[in-house]
Design a protein around this motif. Sequence first.
Motif, short mmCIF file in Angstrom:
data_model
loop_
_atom_site.label_atom_id
_atom_site.label_comp_id
_atom_site.label_asym_id
_atom_site.label_seq_id
_atom_site.Cartn_x
_atom_site.Cartn_y
_atom_site.Cartn_z
N ILE A 117 34.75 40.38 41.82
CA ILE A 117 33.79 39.67 42.66
C ILE A 117 34.46 39.19 43.94
O ILE A 117 33.89 39.31 45.04
CB ILE A 117 33.18 38.49 41.88
N GLN A 118 35.65 38.64 43.80
CA GLN A 118 36.36 38.17 44.99
C GLN A 118 36.67 39.31 45.95
O GLN A 118 36.57 39.15 47.17
CB GLN A 118 37.66 37.47 44.57
N GLU A 119 37.02 40.47 45.41
CA GLU A 119 37.32 41.62 46.27
C GLU A 119 36.06 42.11 46.98
O GLU A 119 36.10 42.42 48.18
CB GLU A 119 37.92 42.75 45.43
N TYR A 120 34.94 42.19 46.28
CA TYR A 120 33.68 42.64 46.90
C TYR A 120 33.24 41.68 48.01
O TYR A 120 32.85 42.11 49.11
CB TYR A 120 32.59 42.76 45.85
N LEU A 121 33.31 40.40 47.70
CA LEU A 121 32.86 39.42 48.70
C LEU A 121 33.76 39.44 49.93
O LEU A 121 33.29 39.25 51.06
CB LEU A 121 32.86 38.01 48.09
N ALA A 122 35.06 39.68 49.73
CA ALA A 122 35.97 39.75 50.87
C ALA A 122 35.68 40.94 51.75
O ALA A 122 36.03 40.93 52.96
CB ALA A 122 37.41 39.81 50.37
N ASN A 123 35.00 41.97 51.22
CA ASN A 123 34.65 43.17 51.99
C ASN A 123 33.16 43.21 52.33
O ASN A 123 32.61 44.28 52.57
CB ASN A 123 35.03 44.42 51.20
N ASN A 124 32.52 42.02 52.35
CA ASN A 124 31.12 41.89 52.76
C ASN A 124 30.16 42.71 51.90
O ASN A 124 29.20 43.29 52.40
CB ASN A 124 30.96 42.27 54.23
N VAL A 125 30.43 42.77 50.61
CA VAL A 125 29.55 43.45 49.67
C VAL A 125 28.79 42.39 48.88
O VAL A 125 29.39 41.53 48.24
CB VAL A 125 30.33 44.37 48.71
N PRO A 168 37.33 30.46 36.45
CA PRO A 168 36.92 30.26 37.84
C PRO A 168 36.63 28.81 38.20
O PRO A 168 36.78 28.42 39.36
CB PRO A 168 35.66 31.13 37.96
N CYS A 169 36.20 28.02 37.22
CA CYS A 169 35.83 26.63 37.50
C CYS A 169 37.03 25.70 37.56
O CYS A 169 36.85 24.49 37.74
CB CYS A 169 34.82 26.13 36.49
N ILE A 170 38.24 26.21 37.37
CA ILE A 170 39.44 25.43 37.67
C ILE A 170 39.78 25.72 39.13
O ILE A 170 40.46 26.68 39.47
CB ILE A 170 40.60 25.81 36.74
N MET A 171 39.26 24.88 40.01
CA MET A 171 39.35 25.13 41.44
C MET A 171 39.14 23.83 42.19
O MET A 171 38.72 22.82 41.63
CB MET A 171 38.27 26.14 41.87
N ASP A 172 39.42 23.87 43.48
CA ASP A 172 39.17 22.72 44.34
C ASP A 172 37.67 22.60 44.59
O ASP A 172 37.00 23.59 44.88
CB ASP A 172 39.93 22.91 45.66
N ARG A 173 37.14 21.40 44.50
CA ARG A 173 35.71 21.19 44.71
C ARG A 173 35.27 21.62 46.10
O ARG A 173 34.13 22.05 46.29
CB ARG A 173 35.35 19.73 44.48
N TRP A 184 28.76 30.92 39.51
CA TRP A 184 28.71 30.05 40.68
C TRP A 184 30.12 29.76 41.19
O TRP A 184 30.40 29.88 42.39
CB TRP A 184 28.00 28.76 40.30
N CYS A 185 31.02 29.41 40.27
CA CYS A 185 32.40 29.14 40.66
C CYS A 185 33.08 30.41 41.19
O CYS A 185 34.00 30.32 42.02
CB CYS A 185 33.18 28.60 39.47
N SER A 186 32.64 31.58 40.72
CA SER A 186 33.22 32.84 41.20
C SER A 186 32.72 33.22 42.58
O SER A 186 33.28 34.13 43.20
CB SER A 186 32.90 33.97 40.21
N GLY A 187 31.65 32.58 43.05
CA GLY A 187 31.13 32.86 44.38
C GLY A 187 30.03 33.89 44.43
O GLY A 187 29.70 34.38 45.53
N VAL A 188 29.42 34.25 43.28
CA VAL A 188 28.35 35.24 43.26
C VAL A 188 27.16 34.71 44.07
O VAL A 188 26.71 33.58 43.83
CB VAL A 188 27.93 35.54 41.82
N PRO A 189 26.63 35.50 45.00
CA PRO A 189 25.52 35.01 45.84
C PRO A 189 24.17 34.95 45.12
O PRO A 189 23.33 34.14 45.48
CB PRO A 189 25.48 36.00 47.00
N SER A 190 23.94 35.81 44.10
CA SER A 190 22.64 35.82 43.43
C SER A 190 22.78 36.33 42.01
O SER A 190 23.67 37.13 41.71
CB SER A 190 21.62 36.68 44.20
N VAL A 191 21.89 35.86 41.14
CA VAL A 191 21.86 36.29 39.74
C VAL A 191 20.43 36.65 39.38
O VAL A 191 19.47 36.10 39.93
CB VAL A 191 22.38 35.20 38.79
N SER A 192 20.28 37.58 38.45
CA SER A 192 18.97 37.97 37.95
C SER A 192 18.81 37.37 36.56
O SER A 192 19.66 37.56 35.69
CB SER A 192 18.86 39.50 37.90
N SER A 193 17.70 36.64 36.35
CA SER A 193 17.55 35.85 35.14
C SER A 193 16.17 36.02 34.52
O SER A 193 15.16 36.12 35.22
CB SER A 193 17.80 34.37 35.44
N ASP A 194 16.14 36.03 33.17
CA ASP A 194 14.89 35.97 32.42
C ASP A 194 14.41 34.53 32.27
O ASP A 194 13.29 34.30 31.82
CB ASP A 194 15.07 36.57 31.02
#
Length: 583
Positions: free
Chosen positions: A438-446, A216-221, A463-473
């Motif tokens: 992830i890309q499919e879910y985000l494209a459908n407002n999920v 995912p991180c091979i992308m345009d900035r 982050w590069c995949s576009g995930v809006p939030s992560v749960s972390s310890d």
Amino acid sequence: MVKHQPLQVYEKQVFVSFVTGIYGCRWKRYQRSQDDSSGWECAWFIILCSSFLLLLFWAYFWLVAQNDFNDFNWLVYNRSGEWRDETIPIVTCTTVGFSYITFLMILALFHVSLGQQLNLYWVHKIGVLATLLTTISGVVSVDDVWGDEWDILLVSLQSTAPFLHIGALVTVTAISWLIAGYVVRRERSNIQVMVLLIYVIILLAVCLAPLTFTCPCIMDRNSLKQRPEIIGRRGAPMLAPENTMVSFNRALQHGASSLEADVTISVDGVPFLMRDHTLRRTTDVSKVFPSRQYEDASFFNWTEMRSLNAGQWFLETDPYWTVRTLTAKDRTRIGNQTVCSLVEMLRLAARANSSALLNIRKPPPEHPRFRSWFMDTLWAVQKAGISQKRVTWTPDTDRGRVRGLKQTASEKLSVEEMRQRGITSLTLHYSKASHRDIQEYLANNVSVTVYPVNEPWLYSVLWCSGVPSVSSDAPQVLRKVPYPIWLMSQNAYNFIWIASDLVSLAIVIGIFCFQKWKLSGMQNYNPEQIMLSAVTRRSSREVNIMKEKLIFSELNNGLSSTEELSLYPENGYARYSHGGLSR
């Protein structure tokens, strides 16, 4: 009469002595041999290579599995009933074993490159075999206890594949020196052809491997989306005892925008925060209620729950090796923590203007609140005074009874099924959330929340995949990642990939040509020329080897007891008297 002593001191080679001494305990020169290795020693070399590759895989697995060390220890606790950091002995043994096998592997490759016979010392054979069997046992045990964790290997390749490709390319290029030295020999055999064919296939596979990469991180900035929000999973459990008020405060202090907690319903209908089914690990129930320490936590009433200490265990066990970083004031505060109620946590979230994600554990059927747990939870939300739109919970049930609260599904669903059930939020394990999904879910407002994310490399990939939030310890760790660890455009990566492949191929071809030229040069020598030219120039290693072979061939052809071989140490060259030949 034959004098053997000169052959023992004929040519001092400190490096060769060191290599053969460590690897095969052959410190004296006459113990070494330029002959081909026996089949038995070649078999041990194959075992050594297999051990190295298996340990390399094993070490890489535990390197990327650091993201889930907390879950591993919790899983072991559920099986054994005792909380220990089981990752420390595993990582320590893996590091020691990998260092040992790697050292032997380097010595073995030096043997091959120097033309020395492979003769592994029996102590090393025992060590290699023990390391191999221990690693195999570890792999089998992990597959049995923690089989789902193998998925992290594929996930990690989204971050490490470009770098592993360069490393593999360098390794295969370096090995070409040994392959070329073996293949270009004067003798021709089917084994040489097979070795060359296998090497060419491996080289081409490594060169073309990037065609299979999905990074995912091979992308345009300019396409990089906003930094994912961090949800404090049970607060900040590495800095304070999980599911306590001090832990949630620490999470908010380290940039968490939301709080996640595990909710259990007490016997008198009070929702409280507890991850385990029992209270043994995170409270002093064994001291206060010793006869009930194995009882389900939901069968305690709130008064009994409030009498337990929920922080002292953290100071005593130091599960994440962080207690030494705490101040005296922090230790006192942690040592006085009690079991936290859901209302307390939600009030803290409301004051901090953050949201909450609740993992609710339904009580067992024999529980007095089995039918009313839903209303008990709603009552706690209303009492806390937090906006219901800022509260999300699982499981995804009783949707018809929810008024204003958000519900999230914890299973991977298709977009069509989510539309039918009215689901707009998913909470998925990182192994279930592929880049394409992830890309499919985000494209459908999920909205997608991924857990657990504790390492910067995984946070960067999501982050590069576009995930809006992560749960972390570890919100304190992710807070220090202001930008993805690496980000590269497709054109830049293609240039690096193709250029490195071309350089590697050019070096390999050059090495094969050089080895062929060197061999053809050696074939132009004959024993008489070598011995006559020794007076005018210093002997190379190849010339010395050929002189030794000439001497041994004469001895084997039947030198009589009157034939003599001697060494003149004062002028640095040997004299062989038999039929008038000398130098």
